[in-house]
Design a protein around this motif. Structure first.
Motif, PDB file in Angstrom:
ATOM      1  N   UNK A  45     -19.791  -6.241   9.419  1.00 29.09           N
ATOM      2  CA  UNK A  45     -19.591  -5.227   8.387  1.00 29.09           C
ATOM      3  C   UNK A  45     -18.682  -5.847   7.321  1.00 29.09           C
ATOM      4  N   UNK A  46     -18.801  -5.337   6.113  1.00 28.22           N
ATOM      5  CA  UNK A  46     -17.918  -5.796   5.041  1.00 28.22           C
ATOM      6  C   UNK A  46     -17.271  -4.585   4.387  1.00 28.22           C
ATOM      7  N   UNK A  47     -15.957  -4.654   4.241  1.00 27.45           N
ATOM      8  CA  UNK A  47     -15.239  -3.595   3.533  1.00 27.45           C
ATOM      9  C   UNK A  47     -15.445  -3.807   2.037  1.00 27.45           C
ATOM     10  N   UNK A  48     -15.795  -2.752   1.348  1.00 28.94           N
ATOM     11  CA  UNK A  48     -15.957  -2.807  -0.100  1.00 28.94           C
ATOM     12  C   UNK A  48     -14.582  -2.982  -0.736  1.00 28.94           C
ATOM     13  N   UNK A  49     -14.526  -3.747  -1.805  1.00 28.17           N
ATOM     14  CA  UNK A  49     -13.252  -3.979  -2.485  1.00 28.17           C
ATOM     15  C   UNK A  49     -12.567  -2.647  -2.782  1.00 28.17           C
ATOM     16  N   UNK A  50     -11.308  -2.567  -2.421  1.00 23.38           N
ATOM     17  CA  UNK A  50     -10.537  -1.355  -2.649  1.00 23.38           C
ATOM     18  C   UNK A  50     -10.602  -0.351  -1.509  1.00 23.38           C
ATOM     19  N   UNK A  51     -11.323  -0.675  -0.443  1.00 17.17           N
ATOM     20  CA  UNK A  51     -11.420   0.247   0.694  1.00 17.17           C
ATOM     21  C   UNK A  51     -10.711  -0.254   1.942  1.00 17.17           C
ATOM     22  N   UNK A  52      -9.965  -1.335   1.838  1.00 15.55           N
ATOM     23  CA  UNK A  52      -9.199  -1.852   2.973  1.00 15.55           C
ATOM     24  C   UNK A  52      -7.726  -1.829   2.596  1.00 15.55           C
ATOM     25  N   UNK A  53      -6.955  -1.102   3.377  1.00 12.09           N
ATOM     26  CA  UNK A  53      -5.536  -0.927   3.105  1.00 12.09           C
ATOM     27  C   UNK A  53      -4.713  -1.500   4.252  1.00 12.09           C
ATOM     28  N   UNK A  54      -3.595  -2.100   3.923  1.00  8.96           N
ATOM     29  CA  UNK A  54      -2.626  -2.576   4.910  1.00  8.96           C
ATOM     30  C   UNK A  54      -1.270  -2.054   4.465  1.00  8.96           C
ATOM     31  N   UNK A  55      -0.605  -1.339   5.336  1.00 12.05           N
ATOM     32  CA  UNK A  55       0.702  -0.788   4.994  1.00 12.05           C
ATOM     33  C   UNK A  55       0.649   0.224   3.866  1.00 12.05           C
ATOM     34  N   UNK A  56      -0.505   0.881   3.711  1.00  9.87           N
ATOM     35  CA  UNK A  56      -0.643   1.902   2.688  1.00  9.87           C
ATOM     36  C   UNK A  56      -1.045   1.381   1.323  1.00  9.87           C
ATOM     37  N   UNK A  57      -1.207   0.067   1.201  1.00 12.31           N
ATOM     38  CA  UNK A  57      -1.599  -0.521  -0.086  1.00 12.31           C
ATOM     39  C   UNK A  57      -2.927  -1.256   0.063  1.00 12.31           C
ATOM     40  N   UNK A  58      -3.654  -1.314  -1.042  1.00 12.86           N
ATOM     41  CA  UNK A  58      -4.926  -2.034  -1.022  1.00 12.86           C
ATOM     42  C   UNK A  58      -4.671  -3.487  -0.650  1.00 12.86           C
ATOM     43  N   UNK A  59      -5.420  -3.965   0.333  1.00 12.66           N
ATOM     44  CA  UNK A  59      -5.324  -5.367   0.728  1.00 12.66           C
ATOM     45  C   UNK A  59      -6.142  -6.205  -0.240  1.00 12.66           C
ATOM     46  N   UNK A  60      -5.531  -7.280  -0.741  1.00 10.81           N
ATOM     47  CA  UNK A  60      -6.235  -8.169  -1.667  1.00 10.81           C
ATOM     48  C   UNK A  60      -6.454  -9.549  -1.070  1.00 10.81           C
TER      49      UNK A  60
END
Length: 143
Positions: A45-60
């Motif tokens: 599966x692939x998370x769409x950009x902007x849909x994966x958060x770490x610590x409450x912030x978008x993961x980049x």
């Protein structure tokens, strides 16, 4: 038997890389647990950009997350060896750092899993369970 879901974020794996990761996970599971290779299935599966958060912030950052559902009954040492082998191979294949890989294993009692239309055997009882498969089904499975 084991089902591994590999989710990537901020990283695009090629079909070749997916094949290599699936092979690496299958090999690690077989090597560390002794279960037949055909038991392992790997889903991507692939998370769409902007849909994966770490610590409450978008993961980049690029990340590979592996969630493995495995049969209960294996020692901590076996499970840690399994995860360590997967980690090493995923890092190499995806060309990322170890800090970009998260792996979780979740134990499920064999009595709460059905595959190929039957409840799963306890770890170590796979050979007898496999002998009860229809020859047609067994002939279509990889070794």
């Amino acid at each position: 038997m084991p089902t591994y879901t590999v989710t990537v974020a901020n990283l695009a794996l090629s079909l070749q890389q997916k094949s290599q990761v699936a092979e690496a996970i299958t090999t690690a599971h077989h090597t560390q647990t002794g279960a037949p290779r055909f038991f392992a299935q790997v889903l991507f599966c692939a998370a769409i950009e902007g849909e994966h958060f770490v610590g409450g912030s978008v993961n980049k950052s690029p990340q590979v997350y592996v969630h493995g559902l495995v049969r209960q009954g294996r020692s901590t040492g076996v499970k840690q060896a399994l995860m360590s082998q997967m980690l090493e191979e995923i890092v190499r294949i995806a060309d990322i750092t170890t800090e970009d890989v998260w792996i979780y294993l979740q134990d499920i009692p064999a009595t709460q899993m059905i595959e190929f239309g039957r409840f799963l055997p306890a770890p170590g009882d796979e050979a007898e369970w496999e002998r009860e498969m229809t020859p047609e089904k067994r002939s279509r499975l990889p070794d």
